[in-house]
Write an enzyme that holds these catalytic residues in place. Structure first.
Site, PDB file in Angstrom:
ATOM      1  N   SER A 538      12.045 -77.363  71.848  1.00 54.40           N
ATOM      2  CA  SER A 538      13.114 -77.897  72.686  1.00 54.40           C
ATOM      3  C   SER A 538      13.669 -76.774  73.566  1.00 54.40           C
ATOM      4  O   SER A 538      12.909 -76.168  74.324  1.00 54.40           O
ATOM      5  CB  SER A 538      14.186 -78.545  71.818  1.00 54.40           C
ATOM      6  N   ASP A 620       8.317 -88.557  73.344  1.00 52.33           N
ATOM      7  CA  ASP A 620       9.504 -87.720  73.510  1.00 52.33           C
ATOM      8  C   ASP A 620      10.094 -88.006  74.888  1.00 52.33           C
ATOM      9  O   ASP A 620       9.538 -87.585  75.903  1.00 52.33           O
ATOM     10  CB  ASP A 620       9.127 -86.248  73.392  1.00 52.33           C
ATOM     11  N   HIS A 652      10.500 -86.239  69.791  1.00 54.58           N
ATOM     12  CA  HIS A 652      10.886 -84.835  69.930  1.00 54.58           C
ATOM     13  C   HIS A 652      10.592 -84.056  68.646  1.00 54.58           C
ATOM     14  O   HIS A 652      10.577 -82.830  68.661  1.00 54.58           O
ATOM     15  CB  HIS A 652      12.383 -84.783  70.259  1.00 54.58           C
TER      16      HIS A 652
END
Length: 675
Positions: A538, A620, A652
């Site tokens: 991320s 995602d 994610h």
């Protein structure tokens, strides 16, 4: 065999067992412990344990009971699937939910009886304190989205039609359904005609995508329902965090906004046991999802709201009432660990402030959940970087703790632990930054070790003593790596200013903080400076991409999971625009030109020269698939050793057991090849 030889043999055997190191397979064999409730008589703790069947690629969750005073645990459910949402009824009797139906049993596992039998089951159900009503949630179709919605004569069409945001969220496309709260009369399992308390509203409660039963509670008198929702739709929803606390009155069938005028997130409502006060967590700023989280208390009789922590330089993670309503217990990250605190309420609640806060626990561990209270004993969940969650009893007021559950003790007794060291490192702007350093189990300071810089995601999430089943520091170190995990700018636990400093400075001071950490630790003689790697997901993946173009040949290998590679295309596809607006800003706004030029990893593509493993989830929507594909295509076209690990069904995160094992095997194989 001679006695001395037998003892020597046993000693060697024991030592051999003790040298077992953590592996991906061993990690996934651990039981995942979560607390549920304390029985009404205060004598028994109910908890759940999830275990994964790798071959079947699924998990089962069973309930266990253990005396609060300690002793042997008893498994009280054994059905396939998972039981949860446990509540204490009376004495040693509990209720729980299994396959959408309410069940009741004795805490010793006897007398299990299915109480409701509602077709399709119920979600997030709660019985009112007086036992006369039940509430639950279910989806309601309110918008046309599919081709067949608009054109019934074309039932085999496969098309979705949108005229507004938010058309997708996290990992799910908007289908025109909204999660609503219902209540109905209830009589010993018999459920009456449901009433939608949000009828016609294009809003979700529980909140999407992660809200659950904690988003809706009964008032202690059973006459009203408190629920959490963001009463916004479309573009307004996508750019706002203005989530409210609402009260629905069953008699008048009217709704009141209890958080009127509070602009940010308002979540986690909790009543005092006498019903006089309602507490929740609230943020001040709309659009800033990582704003300071404060404890808000509403006096039910006067309507007065008080912010109890407004002058405390920290952010609250969760809150619960003491049994006598004299204190509120809360969890908060402090200098790289999550600890239990209490705030003692003054006679005039509005006079309560930071001077009345006391930190109860202290140590290199996380208290990551409060299960309940019995007398002067709290039951809490605790982790550290070498141990998955287990339940502990905590004695008030001193905070002394004893293990209650030992689900994974046998495994850990045979597994070598990793030394974890806390360091303070000077940053480029002369600040003191905490960094965790995790060493291999058989660490020898006379040897040199390949070393990994771990880049945390969030970006405003804590890097504390958590225990992850993917980004697991014990697992990484056990493969022979030193791991450096800095609390760089943007993390809670070091004051509000430190936490907020990362917004619109993603590629600035936080990246310099990372380099300060790896440079400082690299001065140690046991760090092989020719074998440094950087890994993260991320914002951590973004950090890896930034470092790939700016690291000046410090690193030999990179791994980026669902990272942001090109900020312009990311802004154009991410779904929670409140986050993008606050931390980055719109790319067409000249005020953000520096962000999109200086802090955009794709702008440094010409400097990429280091092997990189790129991991991307297919569903995602926070960091869309185009981010990973762009980075992989760049590396390939530049002739850089690179690999794309693509999970079509993962968001994610990587949640499926076999996928997670592939992730870990590829992760360490890549490091073995390149570092």
């Amino acid at each position: 065999m001679h006695k001395s030889l037998l003892l020597t043999s046993l000693f060697i055997s024991t030592m051999a067992v003790a040298q077992q190191k953590m592996t991906p397979e061993l990690l996934w064999q651990l039981g995942r412990v979560s607390g549920e409730a304390i029985t009404a008589d205060g004598k028994t703790v109910i908890y759940g344990v999830s275990r994964y069947n790798i071959a079947e690629n699924k998990s089962d969750r069973d309930l266990f009971a253990i005396p609060l005073a300690g002793g042997a645990a008893t498994q009280i459910t054994k059905e396939p699937g998972g039981e949860g949402e446990v509540s204490a009824i009376s004495g040693q009797k509990i209720a729980y939910v299994y396959k959408g139906q309410r069940w009741e049993m004795n805490a010793d596992g006897s007398g299990a009886t299915q109480i409701t039998n509602v077709e399709g089951g119920l979600q997030n159900m709660r019985i009112s304190p007086d036992g006369r009503h039940i509430l639950f949630s279910k989806e309601v179709k309110l918008k046309k989205v599919s081709g067949s919605d608009f054109y019934p004569d074309l039932p085999k069409s496969n098309v979705q039609i949108y005229d507004n945001l938010n058309y997708r969220h996290w990992d799910t496309w908007e289908d025109g359904n909204f999660q609503h709260i219902f209540f109905a009369s209830y009589d010993n399992g018999q459920v009456g005609l449901p009433v939608d308390i949000m009828e016609g509203e294009l809003h979700d409660s529980p909140q999407m995508p992660f809200g659950g039963a904690e988003d809706v509670i009964w008032a202690p008198d059973g006459k009203s329902i408190i629920y959490v929702t963001k009463k916004k739709f479309g573009k307004d929803y996508a750019v706002s965090t203005n989530t409210g606390i609402y009260e629905y009155n069953l008699e008048s069938r009217t709704t009141k906004n209890l958080s009127e005028g509070l602009a940010g997130y308002n979540v986690a409502p909790a009543f005092s046991t006498d019903g006089k006060y309602l507490a929740w967590l609230g943020m001040a700023k709309d659009g800033f999802e990582a704003d300071k989280n404060d404890i808000i208390v509403l006096n039910r009789s006067t309507g007065t709201r008080s912010n109890l922590t407004k002058d405390w330089d920290g952010t609250v993670a969760s809150v619960s009432w003491s049994k006598d309503n004299k204190q509120l217990f809360f969890l908060a990250v402090v200098k790289g660990t999550e600890q239990l605190h209490e705030i003692t309420l003054q006679k005039d609640v509005a006079a309560t402030n930071a001077r009345h806060i006391r930190q109860i626990t202290e140590g290199d561990f996380d208290i990551n959940g409060i299960v309940g209270q019995s007398g002067n004993t709290l039951v809490v969940s605790r982790t550290d970087m070498n141990h998955a969650a287990e339940l502990y009893t905590l004695q008030l007021p001193k905070g002394t703790m004893q293990p209650l559950t030992t689900v994974n003790k046998a495994t850990y007794d045979q597994t070598s632990m990793c030394k974890v060291e806390k360091r303070w490192i000077k940053t480029t702007d002369n600040k003191e930054m905490l960094a965790w350093v995790i060493f291999p189990p058989d660490f020898d300071p006379a040897k040199k070790y390949p070393t990994l810089l771990y880049c945390q995601g969030g970006p405003q999430s804590a890097l504390s003593q958590f225990y992850s089943y993917r980004w697991n520091f014990q697992l990484m170190a056990s493969q022979g790596y030193i791991v450096v995990a800095p609390n760089r700018r943007g993390m809670p636990g070091h004051g509000v200013e430190w936490n907020a400093a990362i917004s619109k400075d993603w590629g600035g001071q936080p990246i310099r903080d990372y380099l300060s950490a790896i440079d400082a630790v690299s001065q140690e003689p046991y760090v092989d400076k020719s074998r440094l790697g950087a890994v993260g997901a991320s914002y951590g993946g973004y950090s890896v991409y930034m470092l790939a173009g700016t690291h000046n040949n410090r690193f030999k290998s990179f791994i980026a999971h669902d990272g942001l590679f090109d900020l312009k295309s990311w802004y154009g596809t991410t779904e929670e625009l409140w986050f993008a607006n606050w931390d980055i800003g719109a790319y067409w706004d000249a005020a953000n030109a520096k962000v999109y030029k200086e802090f955009n990893p794709s702008e440094y593509a010409n400097k990429w020269n280091t092997p990189i493993l790129i991991i991307q989830g297919g569903t995602d929507f926070r960091v869309g698939i185009e981010q990973g594909l762009q980075a992989f295509q760049l590396a390939q076209l530049k002739g850089i050793k690179s690999k794309l690990l693509y999970f079509p069904e993962e968001n994610h995160w990587v949640l499926k057991a076999q996928n997670a094992l592939v992730w870990q095997r590829e992760f360490f194989q890549w490091l073995k090849e390149t570092l």
